[in-house]
Scaffold this motif. Structure first.
Motif, PDB file in Angstrom:
ATOM      1  N   UNK A  72      -0.963  -2.831 -16.640  1.00  0.00           N
ATOM      2  CA  UNK A  72       0.046  -3.257 -17.614  1.00  0.00           C
ATOM      3  C   UNK A  72       1.434  -2.713 -17.249  1.00  0.00           C
ATOM      4  N   UNK A  73       1.477  -1.518 -16.665  1.00  0.00           N
ATOM      5  CA  UNK A  73       2.761  -0.913 -16.300  1.00  0.00           C
ATOM      6  C   UNK A  73       3.430  -1.656 -15.155  1.00  0.00           C
ATOM      7  N   UNK A  74       2.638  -2.368 -14.363  1.00  0.00           N
ATOM      8  CA  UNK A  74       3.165  -3.083 -13.193  1.00  0.00           C
ATOM      9  C   UNK A  74       3.334  -4.583 -13.447  1.00  0.00           C
ATOM     10  N   UNK A  75       3.237  -4.999 -14.693  1.00  0.00           N
ATOM     11  CA  UNK A  75       3.172  -6.437 -14.991  1.00  0.00           C
ATOM     12  C   UNK A  75       4.437  -7.192 -14.606  1.00  0.00           C
ATOM     13  N   UNK A  76       5.586  -6.510 -14.503  1.00  0.00           N
ATOM     14  CA  UNK A  76       6.851  -7.182 -14.166  1.00  0.00           C
ATOM     15  C   UNK A  76       7.091  -7.258 -12.662  1.00  0.00           C
ATOM     16  N   UNK A  77       6.139  -6.788 -11.872  1.00  0.00           N
ATOM     17  CA  UNK A  77       6.307  -6.766 -10.415  1.00  0.00           C
ATOM     18  C   UNK A  77       5.095  -7.393  -9.742  1.00  0.00           C
ATOM     19  N   UNK A  78       5.269  -7.944  -8.544  1.00  0.00           N
ATOM     20  CA  UNK A  78       4.116  -8.509  -7.807  1.00  0.00           C
ATOM     21  C   UNK A  78       3.172  -7.400  -7.361  1.00  0.00           C
ATOM     22  N   UNK A  79       1.958  -7.441  -7.850  1.00  0.00           N
ATOM     23  CA  UNK A  79       1.005  -6.354  -7.623  1.00  0.00           C
ATOM     24  C   UNK A  79       0.654  -6.204  -6.139  1.00  0.00           C
ATOM     25  N   UNK A  80       0.507  -7.324  -5.443  1.00  0.00           N
ATOM     26  CA  UNK A  80       0.128  -7.266  -4.031  1.00  0.00           C
ATOM     27  C   UNK A  80       1.220  -6.594  -3.205  1.00  0.00           C
ATOM     28  N   UNK A  81       2.469  -6.946  -3.453  1.00  0.00           N
ATOM     29  CA  UNK A  81       3.581  -6.339  -2.720  1.00  0.00           C
ATOM     30  C   UNK A  81       3.695  -4.850  -3.034  1.00  0.00           C
ATOM     31  N   UNK A  82       3.498  -4.498  -4.305  1.00  0.00           N
ATOM     32  CA  UNK A  82       3.538  -3.087  -4.684  1.00  0.00           C
ATOM     33  C   UNK A  82       2.448  -2.292  -3.973  1.00  0.00           C
ATOM     34  N   UNK A  83       1.259  -2.875  -3.892  1.00  0.00           N
ATOM     35  CA  UNK A  83       0.141  -2.197  -3.233  1.00  0.00           C
ATOM     36  C   UNK A  83       0.432  -1.967  -1.759  1.00  0.00           C
ATOM     37  N   UNK A  84       1.001  -2.973  -1.102  1.00  0.00           N
ATOM     38  CA  UNK A  84       1.355  -2.840   0.321  1.00  0.00           C
ATOM     39  C   UNK A  84       2.404  -1.759   0.522  1.00  0.00           C
ATOM     40  N   UNK A  85       3.437  -1.784  -0.293  1.00  0.00           N
ATOM     41  CA  UNK A  85       4.494  -0.771  -0.181  1.00  0.00           C
ATOM     42  C   UNK A  85       3.966   0.613  -0.556  1.00  0.00           C
ATOM     43  N   UNK A  86       3.032   0.652  -1.489  1.00  0.00           N
ATOM     44  CA  UNK A  86       2.430   1.935  -1.858  1.00  0.00           C
ATOM     45  C   UNK A  86       1.654   2.547  -0.714  1.00  0.00           C
ATOM     46  N   UNK A  87       0.960   1.718   0.046  1.00  0.00           N
ATOM     47  CA  UNK A  87       0.222   2.218   1.217  1.00  0.00           C
ATOM     48  C   UNK A  87       1.174   2.785   2.261  1.00  0.00           C
ATOM     49  N   UNK A  88       2.319   2.133   2.439  1.00  0.00           N
ATOM     50  CA  UNK A  88       3.322   2.638   3.393  1.00  0.00           C
ATOM     51  C   UNK A  88       3.864   3.990   2.935  1.00  0.00           C
ATOM     52  N   UNK A  89       4.156   4.094   1.651  1.00  0.00           N
ATOM     53  CA  UNK A  89       4.665   5.360   1.111  1.00  0.00           C
ATOM     54  C   UNK A  89       3.620   6.458   1.258  1.00  0.00           C
ATOM     55  N   UNK A  90       2.364   6.125   1.033  1.00  0.00           N
ATOM     56  CA  UNK A  90       1.278   7.094   1.193  1.00  0.00           C
ATOM     57  C   UNK A  90       1.226   7.606   2.633  1.00  0.00           C
ATOM     58  N   UNK A  91       1.400   6.723   3.602  1.00  0.00           N
ATOM     59  CA  UNK A  91       1.394   7.129   5.007  1.00  0.00           C
ATOM     60  C   UNK A  91       2.541   8.086   5.314  1.00  0.00           C
ATOM     61  N   UNK A  92       3.698   7.829   4.740  1.00  0.00           N
ATOM     62  CA  UNK A  92       4.854   8.712   4.947  1.00  0.00           C
ATOM     63  C   UNK A  92       4.568  10.095   4.371  1.00  0.00           C
ATOM     64  N   UNK A  93       4.005  10.138   3.177  1.00  0.00           N
ATOM     65  CA  UNK A  93       3.729  11.417   2.518  1.00  0.00           C
ATOM     66  C   UNK A  93       2.674  12.209   3.284  1.00  0.00           C
ATOM     67  N   UNK A  94       1.677  11.528   3.822  1.00  0.00           N
ATOM     68  CA  UNK A  94       0.617  12.224   4.559  1.00  0.00           C
ATOM     69  C   UNK A  94       1.127  12.856   5.849  1.00  0.00           C
ATOM     70  N   UNK A  95       2.178  12.307   6.429  1.00  0.00           N
ATOM     71  CA  UNK A  95       2.712  12.848   7.683  1.00  0.00           C
ATOM     72  C   UNK A  95       3.962  13.698   7.455  1.00  0.00           C
ATOM     73  N   UNK A  96       4.252  13.996   6.217  1.00  0.00           N
ATOM     74  CA  UNK A  96       5.468  14.746   5.885  1.00  0.00           C
ATOM     75  C   UNK A  96       5.381  16.175   6.397  1.00  0.00           C
TER      76      UNK A  96
END
Length: 458
Positions: A72-96
């Motif tokens: 419900x919190x993500x209802x104003x955004x495309x969920x698939x695009x958010x998930x893809x960008x979230x995976x990229x952000x996760x990769x950045x954080x893991x290699x920080x």
């Protein structure tokens, strides 16, 4: 024995195991199951796979109510695009990596410039150059040095979380962080069932994963949640999730407060204090240690520090661990390391200096939002301090620090002991007895093993 352990901890293949057995033949140990555990097993009060050292929580999933609120919190955004960008952000954080101190940064930049200068000067006759040519060469060296420094030196910068990046973090990191914190908190609950926290402080609270985990285990006891995050947008998102994804609904938890800064008062204490995946966001070592000290001063029970299980993440946990351990010498307040270490000596991983971090593994399910349904694994490093003396025998149980190797008629456990050593024991039923052998086979990476280890006289 420390030298023997160092050899095998780098490799698990059979040849190295065979060599290790020959080397360790001269090191003899008395290994015995704790008597209370042995009696409980003999009486049938619990099974071997449920001995009191087992702290692993199995495969962990985010509660359905939270998943629904996330959607419900993500209802104003495309969920698939958010998930893809979230995976990229996760990769950045893991290699920080942690930011370099200014002195170290200057040294590295100067070293790069020195190396570049030597490369240029070795190819040119500087004495025959005019003043204009020398000046031009200096500019070329400076430009080349800056270019190479950007390639070779880690450029730390803070991550600024606006509304959209907060949603990326929510989809890319929340399931992982919830699983890690649930596993750590669940160990506290299992080992100290009388601990019923009345207050909870979360520094760097992000989207609220610490609150979810704490509430899932101690909802009926915690009457105050204080969540600190520098990003107002992250605080708004965390609050929206607690409201079920609808801003006009009541909060599902009582007395939850969101702040951008730590409370200035040193008199207010909290039973459970957490800093999870936040130390990387602090710009200097002094800032990190000041925050750790501030959190410790606000703690009246358990202080939990968690980072990613990389060498960089472990170094920050060890930095905080050493700081608080050394502080114990001059403090009037008695406290001890509750987990994962069964000792307060220097971490043996550091003394090995082989680049291997002390980390642990959690198994969890990703958010059910179209991602793979297969269970995922994540490595993390952590330390838990507890105020008060270490009185329980379990506080000294060896900790299994790598996966148990289950083989035909024997099992191999690699453990960190109360003496501050890394030791490896090969358990067999004929040598150690049925109960100890079966307990060892059932134990996993991160569990404690209820045994005593003593050297035999040669």
């Amino acid at each position: 024995m420390r030298a023997c352990s160092k050899f095998l901890f780098k490799s698990n293949n059979f040849l190295n195991l065979k060599r290790f057995l020959c080397t360790v033949a001269k090191c003899k140990f008395d290994v015995a199951l704790v008597e209370s555990t042995n009696e409980a097993l003999e009486a049938g009060r619990y099974k071997h796979r449920h001995h009191e050292g087992r702290v692993s929580s199995g495969c962990i999933s985010v509660p359905d109510s939270i998943v629904s609120a996330i959607v419900k919190s993500c209802k104003d955004y495309p969920l698939k695009a958010l998930t893809t960008e979230g995976s990229k952000l996760d990769s950045i954080i893991r290699t920080r990596k942690a930011p370099l101190e200014q002195d170290e940064l200057r040294k590295r930049i100067n070293k790069v410039r020195q190396d570049v200068g030597q490369e240029f000067y070795s190819k040119m006759n500087v004495e025959a150059m005019t003043e204009e040519q020398t000046e031009h060469l200096s500019k070329v060296i400076d430009a080349q040095s800056m270019k190479r420094a950007k390639q070779k030196i880690y450029a730390w910068k803070p991550i600024n979380y606006d509304e959209f990046k907060g949603l990326q973090y929510l989809l890319g990191r929340s399931a992982t962080e919830y699983a890690v914190l649930t596993q750590i908190f669940d160990e506290i609950r299992k080992r100290v069932p009388e601990f019923k926290p009345r207050s909870f402080l979360d520094f760097g609270s992000g989207v609220g994963t610490g609150t979810w985990a704490a509430a899932n285990l101690w909802r009926e006891h915690i009457f105050e949640y204080v969540c600190i995050d520098a990003s107002a947008e992250m605080n708004d998102l965390a609050e929206l999730i607690i409201r079920g994804g609808e801003s006009n609904r009541n909060m599902s938890l009582r007395n939850i407060f969101y702040r951008q800064f730590l409370p200035a008062s040193q008199n207010t204490k909290y039973d459970l204090v957490l800093s999870a995946f936040s130390l990387f966001e602090l710009p200097t070592k002094k800032t990190r240690l000041d925050v750790v000290e501030n959190l410790w001063n606000k703690c009246d029970g358990f202080l939990v520090l968690v980072e990613h299980g990389s060498s960089a993440g472990f170094s920050l946990i060890d930095e905080a661990r050493q700081f608080l351990t050394n502080k114990n010498d001059s403090s009037d307040c008695e406290y001890h390391i509750f987990s994962p270490c069964p000792h307060s000596h220097q971490c043996p991983r550091v003394s090995l200096a082989d680049g291997t971090p002390c980390n642990f593994e959690v198994t969890y399910n990703q958010l059910p939002l179209g991602n793979s349904t297969e269970a995922s694994k994540y490595l993390y490093s952590y330390v838990v301090f507890r105020k008060g003396a270490a009185s329980a025998q379990q506080d000294k149980y060896p900790r299994i620090v790598r996966p148990t190797l289950v083989r035909s008629k024997h099992s191999i456990c690699r453990m960190c002991t109360a003496e501050g050593d890394l030791q490896e024991v090969i358990f067999t039923a004929s040598k150690h007895g049925k109960n100890l052998y079966r307990c060892a086979r059932a134990s996993k990476w991160g569990d404690q093993l209820p045994i005593t280890i003593g050297k035999k006289a040669l």
